[in-house]
Each structure stands twice: as C-alpha cells, then as structure tokens.
Design a protein around this motif. Sequence first.
Motif, PDB file in Angstrom:
ATOM      1  N   MET A   1       0.825  -1.211   0.000  1.00  0.00           N
ATOM      2  CA  MET A   1       0.000   0.000   0.000  1.00  0.00           C
ATOM      3  C   MET A   1       0.859   1.261   0.000  1.00  0.00           C
ATOM      4  N   GLU A   2       2.039   1.175   0.576  1.00  0.00           N
ATOM      5  CA  GLU A   2       2.937   2.326   0.582  1.00  0.00           C
ATOM      6  C   GLU A   2       3.604   2.545  -0.776  1.00  0.00           C
ATOM      7  N   GLN A   3       3.815   1.474  -1.517  1.00  0.00           N
ATOM      8  CA  GLN A   3       4.578   1.574  -2.758  1.00  0.00           C
ATOM      9  C   GLN A   3       3.717   1.693  -4.003  1.00  0.00           C
ATOM     10  N   ASP A   4       2.481   1.218  -3.937  1.00  0.00           N
ATOM     11  CA  ASP A   4       1.609   1.220  -5.112  1.00  0.00           C
ATOM     12  C   ASP A   4       0.787   2.506  -5.129  1.00  0.00           C
ATOM     13  N   PRO A   5       1.020   3.397  -6.096  1.00  0.00           N
ATOM     14  CA  PRO A   5       0.293   4.677  -6.135  1.00  0.00           C
ATOM     15  C   PRO A   5      -1.201   4.514  -6.378  1.00  0.00           C
ATOM     16  N   GLY A   6      -1.604   3.355  -6.832  1.00  0.00           N
ATOM     17  CA  GLY A   6      -3.025   3.120  -7.074  1.00  0.00           C
ATOM     18  C   GLY A   6      -3.793   2.715  -5.829  1.00  0.00           C
ATOM     19  N   LEU A   7      -3.074   2.523  -4.712  1.00  0.00           N
ATOM     20  CA  LEU A   7      -3.716   2.112  -3.473  1.00  0.00           C
ATOM     21  C   LEU A   7      -3.772   3.277  -2.495  1.00  0.00           C
ATOM     22  N   PRO A   8      -4.761   3.287  -1.610  1.00  0.00           N
ATOM     23  CA  PRO A   8      -4.883   4.401  -0.669  1.00  0.00           C
ATOM     24  C   PRO A   8      -3.840   4.322   0.446  1.00  0.00           C
ATOM     25  N   ASP A   9      -3.686   5.421   1.167  1.00  0.00           N
ATOM     26  CA  ASP A   9      -2.859   5.458   2.376  1.00  0.00           C
ATOM     27  C   ASP A   9      -3.454   4.473   3.381  1.00  0.00           C
ATOM     28  N   HIS A  10      -2.618   3.621   3.950  1.00  0.00           N
ATOM     29  CA  HIS A  10      -3.154   2.632   4.902  1.00  0.00           C
ATOM     30  C   HIS A  10      -3.506   3.239   6.256  1.00  0.00           C
ATOM     31  N   GLU A  11      -3.058   4.436   6.538  1.00  0.00           N
ATOM     32  CA  GLU A  11      -3.381   5.140   7.782  1.00  0.00           C
ATOM     33  C   GLU A  11      -3.191   4.232   9.010  1.00  0.00           C
ATOM     34  N   THR A  12      -2.088   3.537   9.020  1.00  0.00           N
ATOM     35  CA  THR A  12      -1.763   2.590  10.084  1.00  0.00           C
ATOM     36  C   THR A  12      -0.543   3.084  10.835  1.00  0.00           C
ATOM     37  N   SER A  13      -0.625   3.031  12.168  1.00  0.00           N
ATOM     38  CA  SER A  13       0.493   3.510  12.985  1.00  0.00           C
ATOM     39  C   SER A  13       1.359   2.380  13.512  1.00  0.00           C
ATOM     40  N   LEU A  14       0.809   1.155  13.578  1.00  0.00           N
ATOM     41  CA  LEU A  14       1.522   0.049  14.230  1.00  0.00           C
ATOM     42  C   LEU A  14       1.268  -1.254  13.499  1.00  0.00           C
ATOM     43  N   HIS A  15       2.343  -1.991  13.252  1.00  0.00           N
ATOM     44  CA  HIS A  15       2.223  -3.356  12.730  1.00  0.00           C
ATOM     45  C   HIS A  15       2.710  -4.314  13.804  1.00  0.00           C
ATOM     46  N   LEU A  16       1.902  -5.343  14.102  1.00  0.00           N
ATOM     47  CA  LEU A  16       2.294  -6.324  15.112  1.00  0.00           C
ATOM     48  C   LEU A  16       2.359  -7.716  14.497  1.00  0.00           C
ATOM     49  N   SER A  17       3.284  -8.501  14.982  1.00  0.00           N
ATOM     50  CA  SER A  17       3.401  -9.890  14.537  1.00  0.00           C
ATOM     51  C   SER A  17       3.608 -10.788  15.745  1.00  0.00           C
ATOM     52  N   TYR A  18       2.903 -11.916  15.751  1.00  0.00           N
ATOM     53  CA  TYR A  18       2.926 -12.845  16.877  1.00  0.00           C
ATOM     54  C   TYR A  18       3.497 -14.177  16.391  1.00  0.00           C
ATOM     55  N   ASP A  19       4.737 -14.442  16.739  1.00  0.00           N
ATOM     56  CA  ASP A  19       5.439 -15.661  16.332  1.00  0.00           C
ATOM     57  C   ASP A  19       5.354 -15.877  14.819  1.00  0.00           C
ATOM     58  N   THR A  20       5.713 -14.834  14.112  1.00  0.00           N
ATOM     59  CA  THR A  20       5.656 -14.826  12.648  1.00  0.00           C
ATOM     60  C   THR A  20       6.994 -15.269  12.050  1.00  0.00           C
ATOM     61  N   PRO A  21       6.975 -16.105  11.010  1.00  0.00           N
ATOM     62  CA  PRO A  21       8.226 -16.570  10.388  1.00  0.00           C
ATOM     63  C   PRO A  21       8.841 -15.532   9.457  1.00  0.00           C
ATOM     64  N   HIS A  22       9.277 -14.407  10.013  1.00  0.00           N
ATOM     65  CA  HIS A  22       9.859 -13.352   9.184  1.00  0.00           C
ATOM     66  C   HIS A  22      11.081 -13.853   8.411  1.00  0.00           C
ATOM     67  N   GLU A  23      11.846 -14.763   9.030  1.00  0.00           N
ATOM     68  CA  GLU A  23      13.044 -15.302   8.369  1.00  0.00           C
ATOM     69  C   GLU A  23      12.869 -16.771   7.989  1.00  0.00           C
ATOM     70  N   GLY A  24      11.634 -17.235   7.983  1.00  0.00           N
ATOM     71  CA  GLY A  24      11.366 -18.603   7.562  1.00  0.00           C
ATOM     72  C   GLY A  24      10.883 -19.502   8.689  1.00  0.00           C
ATOM     73  N   ALA A  25      10.112 -20.512   8.302  1.00  0.00           N
ATOM     74  CA  ALA A  25       9.596 -21.521   9.233  1.00  0.00           C
ATOM     75  C   ALA A  25      10.342 -22.830   9.025  1.00  0.00           C
ATOM     76  N   TRP A  26      10.259 -23.699  10.028  1.00  0.00           N
ATOM     77  CA  TRP A  26      10.931 -24.995   9.967  1.00  0.00           C
ATOM     78  C   TRP A  26       9.909 -26.124   9.961  1.00  0.00           C
ATOM     79  N   PHE A  27       9.814 -26.809   8.837  1.00  0.00           N
ATOM     80  CA  PHE A  27       9.083 -28.066   8.741  1.00  0.00           C
ATOM     81  C   PHE A  27      10.140 -29.172   8.680  1.00  0.00           C
ATOM     82  N   PRO A  28      10.279 -30.013   9.700  1.00  0.00           N
ATOM     83  CA  PRO A  28      11.343 -31.022   9.668  1.00  0.00           C
ATOM     84  C   PRO A  28      11.363 -31.789   8.347  1.00  0.00           C
TER      85      PRO A  28
END
Length: 419
Positions: A147-174
Amino acid sequence: MPNTVVDIWGPISPGAPASYPSAPEPHEEWSLAGGTAWVFYSPLNRRQLVRPVILSDGFSGGSSNLDQLWNGLEENGEFRFISELHATGRDVIVLGYDDRTASITDNADTVIDCIRRALSERVGRSKLVVGGFSMGGLVTRYALAKMEQDPGLPDHETSLHLSYDTPHEGAWFPVSIQGFAHFATDKFGDDPVAGPVLRQFSALLNSPAAKQMARWHLQKVDDTAEAAPERVAFLQALEELGGWPRAVRKIGVASGVDTGTGNGVAPGATAVRGNGRTLLDTWLKTQARGDQEVARLQKAGEEPVLVRTNGLPEVDGAPGGLFSAPSPEGDPGNFGLAALLMTLLGNEVDADRIATSCFIPSISAVAAGDINGQEALYQPIAPDRSALDAFLCASRNEGHTRMTEELGAWIVNEIVSSS
C-alpha cells in the motif's frame, strides 16, 4: 479419523473445527475478496468503529474458522486478548481467509480490502493497528508495504504493525516429516483410514503458502531440501516493496526464548520408529548438522527410501515456538502425528519417542537473523539485531502462537502507548 484436521495456526486437532466452543456473534461481518472480517466493537464505543485493530489469521488447511480463532485469542490461553483490547477502547477486527494455504501475496489483497473497509467505516481519525499471528504477520507486512509503494492504493493510515510468532526469516518443517508425508501419501494415500489425513498433510506441505514460508522445502521424497522457487520469488517481491512498511512502528513477539536456550530436543535422535504390517523399520530423526540420514522409509515388500540432508543446523531443538505442542486435549505434535499415522497404517510404534519440535525459531519471529546458521539460532538475541522497533520473547519455549499473559499484555501495552 476422517474428521481429523491438520491445523498449523493452533494444534493438530483430532476433531472438526466445529468442536471448538462457539464464538460470540460478531457485531458486523464483512464479506471481502478472498476472506471474511468479523468485527467486535469495544463496549466503550457504542457500536462504532473508532480505534480499529485488525488481527489476521495465519497458515492452516482450508478456510478460517471464527470459533477456532476466538478460542485461541480468548479461551485457550491464559490471557483474554480481545477483552483486554476492548477494555482500552480498541475495536477488534478478526480477519480470516477463504484459503489459508493460498499465496501470501494473494491473501495480502484480502488484507488491503479489509483495511479499505475499516477506513471507510471508521468514525474519527484514529490510526489503525494491523498485524497477525504466524503467517498472518507476514501477510499483513506485505500488504502494508504494498500500500505504501503502489500509487493506485490508498494510504493505509496505520500507525503500528504487530506480529505474533511470525516466520519473518522462515519456518521450519522437519525434512524427515516432509519426506514421510510425501512417501506415505504415495504408498498409502488410498488407505480408507489414514489416507485422507495423509493426502491433506502432504498437500498442506506443498501448498503455495507453505512453500513461501518454509526455509527448507521438500517437494517429493527424493528431492533435495532447499528454498522453494515460490519462496525465492516471494522474498524478491517483498524486497522490491522495501522489505517492510516504512510509515509504521513495527513490534513483534516470539513464542520462544531470546537466551539461546533450546527446547531440549537432541539432534540426530530417533523421534519415531514404526514397524509392522505395512512398514518395515521406518524411522524419522531430529535434525543434526552435517551429512545425515533423517529418515528411513520402507513399505513392506519394497526397498527402503532414505531421506538425507547436509549443512542444515540443529533446528528441531532450537529456541522458538513449538510446532503443535502436545496437550491434554490429545494434540500429538508433529512427530506425534507421524507416530499416529504409522499406527493407523497397522504398525507398532516405539514407546520411546519425541513428539514435537521447533516450528518458528525465535530469531525468525523477531527478524533477528537468518535461521541458516547454527550459532545464530542458539545465541542470545540482542535488540539491535532485530529489524523490529521493539520485540519481546517468551520466558520459556511455548507452543507456537500460544496466547500468554506475558506476550499478550506486552502487545496491549505497546498498542496503548503508540496512540
């Protein structure tokens, strides 16, 4: 057994989603492109959307289930997350998807649709809080950056992004479990008892979302475990958007510890072994470093199939959120599911076995380093290593995304202090 549901957001549950306690009736239900948003207004706001908090579902099979989500956020843990947000005047929008195995980028469009609707319904000018659990943190991260990079999308008007045990660097499936799932589905997928679960589990591991999340993926039992092309493409697309949304404060929590202390699962140990009517000396091992046979798989009357890895760190025992930690309700854990399937296929399973393992390493959940490296996985996490503006790790290695007072209260406090 045909009703067993393979579920990654929470447990692997021996029962249909309807077995969860019923959630309260939402005040509003928004039908979105690719999903549904369930709106619960704070009692302080007189059924108006004043301070919206959007909470995204994560990865699992099929479509999102409100009863399951409500149970995880309000009933199953030790902290009533939605109630605590309501007490601060926040309205909670629980965002679900028609297909939780779909591409992260596809479900990100559903997030964007939800944000548009929230902004149109909002009374006043309060900024949004947007985030999610497990893969939901990645989907919302991508959506806000887009939404920040695409000029065709509106301003997200968001102040905070939260993530709860999110695989930002990848998940492990044995890798041993991936190999077993594909092998067993190929050999026994028509079995009237175990077949439906085998087919579902194998398809789940080979779904678009799983391929994008998994740091090491095994398409077929005889393939080499590596990043899937879908993951490479997703990471490139995310990088082209700047990697992260820039105009928000980024916070996150890990269900694992930040001390570098592992979960106690030994490397190279036999996690499960089955032998009997359909399998001969079939076993799965936990991940060790170096050249390793992680699985020996043999159908009765056929030659064994060996699954090998080389150069992977000891991820099963790493600090982090546990994959479907066993519980009194009967959730077996990931290696426990393999044991259950071996039994259903008519085999005896050794009593001495390992049930579960790390799913989201702590350094992945707080975006503090590549999970490729043994030292990075097992060393204390310093705040300056994280791409997040603030994070908290659990005081012990918990079940993946388990809602605890420690983590839940910290997030609530961060939301309040950011407004």
